[in-house]
Design a protein around this motif. Sequence first.
Motif, PDB file in Angstrom:
ATOM      1  N   TYR A 294       0.825  -1.211   0.000  1.00  0.00           N
ATOM      2  CA  TYR A 294       0.000   0.000   0.000  1.00  0.00           C
ATOM      3  C   TYR A 294       0.857   1.258   0.000  1.00  0.00           C
ATOM      4  N   HIS A 295       2.061   1.166   0.522  1.00  0.00           N
ATOM      5  CA  HIS A 295       3.011   2.268   0.367  1.00  0.00           C
ATOM      6  C   HIS A 295       3.344   2.464  -1.110  1.00  0.00           C
ATOM      7  N   GLN A 296       3.519   1.367  -1.838  1.00  0.00           N
ATOM      8  CA  GLN A 296       3.771   1.463  -3.279  1.00  0.00           C
ATOM      9  C   GLN A 296       2.584   2.091  -4.000  1.00  0.00           C
ATOM     10  N   ILE A 297       1.377   1.720  -3.589  1.00  0.00           N
ATOM     11  CA  ILE A 297       0.172   2.262  -4.213  1.00  0.00           C
ATOM     12  C   ILE A 297       0.103   3.778  -4.036  1.00  0.00           C
TER      13      ILE A 297
ATOM     14  N   ASN B 253      -4.584  -5.318  -6.103  1.00  0.00           N
ATOM     15  CA  ASN B 253      -3.627  -4.208  -6.150  1.00  0.00           C
ATOM     16  C   ASN B 253      -2.260  -4.656  -6.651  1.00  0.00           C
ATOM     17  N   ILE B 254      -1.866  -5.871  -6.310  1.00  0.00           N
ATOM     18  CA  ILE B 254      -0.600  -6.404  -6.836  1.00  0.00           C
ATOM     19  C   ILE B 254      -0.673  -6.518  -8.356  1.00  0.00           C
TER      20      ILE B 254
ATOM     21  N   THR C 136      -8.068   1.333  -9.057  1.00  0.00           N
ATOM     22  CA  THR C 136      -7.066   2.178  -9.721  1.00  0.00           C
ATOM     23  C   THR C 136      -7.168   3.640  -9.294  1.00  0.00           C
ATOM     24  N   VAL C 137      -8.350   4.041  -8.821  1.00  0.00           N
ATOM     25  CA  VAL C 137      -8.482   5.414  -8.330  1.00  0.00           C
ATOM     26  C   VAL C 137      -7.565   5.656  -7.133  1.00  0.00           C
ATOM     27  N   GLU C 138      -7.253   4.595  -6.400  1.00  0.00           N
ATOM     28  CA  GLU C 138      -6.372   4.708  -5.238  1.00  0.00           C
ATOM     29  C   GLU C 138      -4.897   4.547  -5.592  1.00  0.00           C
ATOM     30  N   CYS C 139      -4.636   4.069  -6.798  1.00  0.00           N
ATOM     31  CA  CYS C 139      -3.256   3.800  -7.226  1.00  0.00           C
ATOM     32  C   CYS C 139      -2.677   5.058  -7.861  1.00  0.00           C
ATOM     33  N   VAL C 140      -1.865   5.768  -7.104  1.00  0.00           N
ATOM     34  CA  VAL C 140      -1.341   7.062  -7.560  1.00  0.00           C
ATOM     35  C   VAL C 140      -0.524   6.876  -8.845  1.00  0.00           C
TER      36      VAL C 140
END
Length: 241
Positions: free
Chosen positions: A40-43, A74-75, A149-153
């Motif tokens: 989630y840090h990566q996200i 997410n992965i 994907t909205v959460e994936c910066v």
Amino acid sequence: MVSASHWAQPPTRTELIENLVSGVDRYNPNNVGILEDYLYHQIRTEEYDCLANLAILKLYQFNPDLYNPDVVINILIKALTSSPFPDFNLCISLLDERTANPNADEPDPLPALLPILTSLHNLLQQCRFPAFWSLYRSEKAESLRDNYTVECVGFEDSVRGVVIRAVEGAFKRIGSERLSSYLNLDVGDVKEYVERLGWTVDGAGVISLPSNPDNQPVSTVVQENIQLSQLTKIITHSQVA
């Protein structure tokens, strides 16, 4: 392009994660929470560490009770934009077939989203970029966009990075309209986008790319040196046949 060494050991990986990924602790189920937090840090930061994420999937394989579908999705989203590295397929290979759990509090979203993610991956691999954006923007992928994907910066910019790498290897010149369909940007925004890359746009909207080893084909001449003795053997063999 990310180098193989950075892929195997990203400079942003901390010593703690390095010990979990490279040592025997990678198989310790007690560490899955640390690796999930790192995902989630990566996200949130646009960082990426494939081997750490694969370690999560391996722990899920060995410990099915740890399985978290949101983490898996997410992965796969992070792996989607790693092309041309085979990260997505590596992740898929670690996913077990799962039947629906009637006792689960909520339905598992992975079975519905996995075919969409796989299709998106295939379209990127095939360089069918307009088709990728069409599927990604479709109603079918609405749940993927709204919940993940909205959460994936930087997700869409990462996809555009895949596009740019492919275009750099295939074109010396390309029209703005064509590139805009590849990048899912308005034609007016393409000029500013490519100028940040050091590309130039003429008055007709044709974009010129800097030369690189991939878009500069070089003709080669192959010469064969056949000795007379070898030619005699060939002729003799053909007459016998």
